[in-house]
Design a protein around this motif. Sequence first.
Motif: not given
Ligand SMILES: Cc1cc2nc3c(=O)[nH]c(=O)nc-3n(C[C@H](O)[C@H](O)[C@H](O)COP(=O)(O)O)c2cc1C
Length: 223
Positions: A10-13, A119-121, A123-125, A166-170, A189-192, A208-212
């Motif tokens: 799972r990554i943020s696509t 592009r968040n708005f 849904f990145f397509g 996940m998109q808190e940008a909304w 509303l919390y998150c998209g 690929r985002s890093s982790r501690a």
């Molecule tokens: C609750 C939540 C809201 C987020 N909102 C956004 C967002 O609005 N736009 C975006 O591009 N990424 C958003 N992200 C993605 C984070 O930047 C991402 O989860 C983080 O950098 C780790 O990367 P990964 O999801 O690829 O593991 C959000 C993630 C979470 C958990």
Amino acid sequence: MNVADAVKARISTRAFLDKPVAEETVREIIDVARYAPSGGNLQPWKVHVVMGRARERLVETVKKAIADNPFADESEIAVYPPKLWEPYRTRRFEVGEAMYALLGIPRDDKPARLRWLARNFEFFGAPVGLFFSLDRRFDKGQWAHLGMFMQTIALLAVACGLATCMQEAWQTRAKTVSAFLGLSPEDQLYCGMALGHPDPEAPVNSMRSSRAPLDEFVTLLTE
Ligand SMILES: Cc1cc2nc3c(=O)[nH]c(=O)nc-3n(C[C@H](O)[C@H](O)[C@H](O)COP(=O)(O)O)c2cc1C
């Protein structure tokens, strides 16, 4: 696919194919996600799904709201604390820089960064958008439970060969989105979440985002 593989896959696509997702698939994912845990089994989450024409209408509505008032901020929830401290400040900075590098957007090109954020708005397509909300009377515990529900959806999407962001940008358009969805005044509303088929060719999806490491945040007491 086992759970560990799904968690790591799972990554943020942030780029999706123009390929529909069946309503049945969305229903199945949410149907299984219902089994996420919640304290006292409250199941406090609510989710609104937009797809098809509804998704188009929402995107158009928010686009118009942004055009009418580009700097409006309708957030009810601060996405970050006002002044992030270390190590969080650096983590946030680094993930942002890595993303913009892959997108080929220079640090000082603010208009390009804003165009990308917009592009968040869309849904990145992605063809499906989900919005998560919670009754305002709930407190931190229930917010945590909503997070568990959201992550469960994201993992189930991976198991179906789909991807999410996940998109808190909304939040910045929370009032506009809440009105569009017909959220009751009690609900916040919390998150998209964008849901769809990932674009394997898009460089941004190679991030690929890093982790501690564990010793930075785990305290293991044995005696
Ligand atoms: C609750 C939540 C809201 C987020 N909102 C956004 C967002 O609005 N736009 C975006 O591009 N990424 C958003 N992200 C993605 C984070 O930047 C991402 O989860 C983080 O950098 C780790 O990367 P990964 O999801 O690829 O593991 C959000 C993630 C979470 C958990």
